[in-house]
Write an enzyme that holds these catalytic residues in place. Sequence first.
Site, PDB file in Angstrom:
ATOM      1  N   ARG A 143     -12.969  -1.040   1.499  1.00 59.50           N
ATOM      2  CA  ARG A 143     -11.966  -1.858   1.992  1.00 59.50           C
ATOM      3  C   ARG A 143     -12.129  -2.042   3.605  1.00 59.50           C
ATOM      4  O   ARG A 143     -13.352  -2.247   4.225  1.00 59.50           O
ATOM      5  CB  ARG A 143     -10.716  -1.665   1.497  1.00 59.50           C
ATOM      6  CG  ARG A 143      -9.750  -2.718   1.588  1.00 59.50           C
ATOM      7  CD  ARG A 143      -8.296  -2.481   0.996  1.00 59.50           C
ATOM      8  NE  ARG A 143      -7.689  -1.974   2.126  1.00 59.50           N
ATOM      9  CZ  ARG A 143      -6.230  -2.069   2.022  1.00 59.50           C
ATOM     10  NH1 ARG A 143      -5.595  -2.337   0.890  1.00 59.50           N
ATOM     11  NH2 ARG A 143      -5.562  -1.363   2.822  1.00 59.50           N
ATOM     12  N   LYS A 172       6.696  -2.490   2.455  1.00 60.07           N
ATOM     13  CA  LYS A 172       6.241  -4.180   1.724  1.00 60.07           C
ATOM     14  C   LYS A 172       6.560  -4.363   0.337  1.00 60.07           C
ATOM     15  O   LYS A 172       6.796  -5.491   0.080  1.00 60.07           O
ATOM     16  CB  LYS A 172       4.687  -4.252   2.145  1.00 60.07           C
ATOM     17  CG  LYS A 172       4.033  -3.314   1.202  1.00 60.07           C
ATOM     18  CD  LYS A 172       2.379  -3.564   1.432  1.00 60.07           C
ATOM     19  CE  LYS A 172       1.383  -2.804   0.137  1.00 60.07           C
ATOM     20  NZ  LYS A 172       0.247  -3.125   0.503  1.00 60.07           N
TER      21      LYS A 172
END
Length: 369
Positions: A131, A38
């Site tokens: 998270r 990414k």
Amino acid sequence: MRKVYPCIEVDLLKLTHNVKEIVSMCKKKNISVTSVTKVFCAYSPIVEAILRGGVTDVADSRILNLKKLKHMNCNKMLLKIPMISEVYEVVEYSDVSLNSEIDTIKHLSKAAKDLNKTHNIILMVDIGDLREGVLVGEVIDTVREIIALDNINLIGIGTNLTCYGGVIPDSDNLSKLIKLKEEIKDTFNLNLPVISGGNSSSLHMVINDTMPKGINQLRIGESIVLGRETAYGEPVPNCYDDVFILKGEIVELKNKPTVPTGKLGMDAFGNRPKFEDKGIRKRAIIAVGKQDIRLEGLVPVDDNITVFGASSDHLILDVTDSKKNLKLGDIVDFKMDYGCLLSVMTSPYIEKYYYETTCVDELSKIENF
């Protein structure tokens, strides 16, 4: 080729070297490496260099990037938790996705059935970083629902650490995954092949030989591209930290005071800047700014150059102590941290070049998709 500035240059030979080193050290611990693409937007030349390093699995957070990889002979993972609105694209363009919501997994099941595919998933478990992930106590009930779904194949469990809460991976928290694997096996007679132990922050445990036996996959991005683990920011042995270099051109070079004159208010970003009076200094302005970079993550290659600050389009440097006789039009090189590299590679205003020989002059431009 006439280069356009500002630009970033990618040394593919060094990148492939980093991959080989990390794959080799992980293989000795029976851990496979999934390379995260990414940060460089899954640009094909860079992905191909990574594949030459010995990885067979790549991962990205964006469906758009996974679409770029459709023609490549590798397994593709969707890193971020899928949106319900994109489940058909998830099944179409990724071989495996990371999941934490049973309702989303049910939508993936329907999409996979409609597309006549079987979709692999890794169930994410929150072991403290807060998270993504189901809580440890919810894993068994969630697995029970998953294995009842059509066209969904639960291949493993995984976790993510340091990205949000800053929790350091260690033998205590990662051992929770090993215990969960055994509990799943005992409860459902299901031997999960993948136990995904996190990202580049877990690599320090491989380096220091403290990784719990049974963790067999890591999702590595920063360590490959920047040559450092992310739990403590230490260099990865035998890896390069200069695979990606940002280059900017000097557009102004003048001796000026270090404290502005006049009543001070807010800067262009709503902050109230503070200044240290260092007298008259030789200042260079580089044609790149906060629209393209994360200022805090920028490090001049020349140790004698320091960063004063930046506005949207101008980066201001103190070049007084540089041993180089810098002049207007000269190029200044920078290393970057992960956040800065992410901004630079995403910016359409910074040209991207790569070279795959020992000759830096043999550059090729990375075209936008």
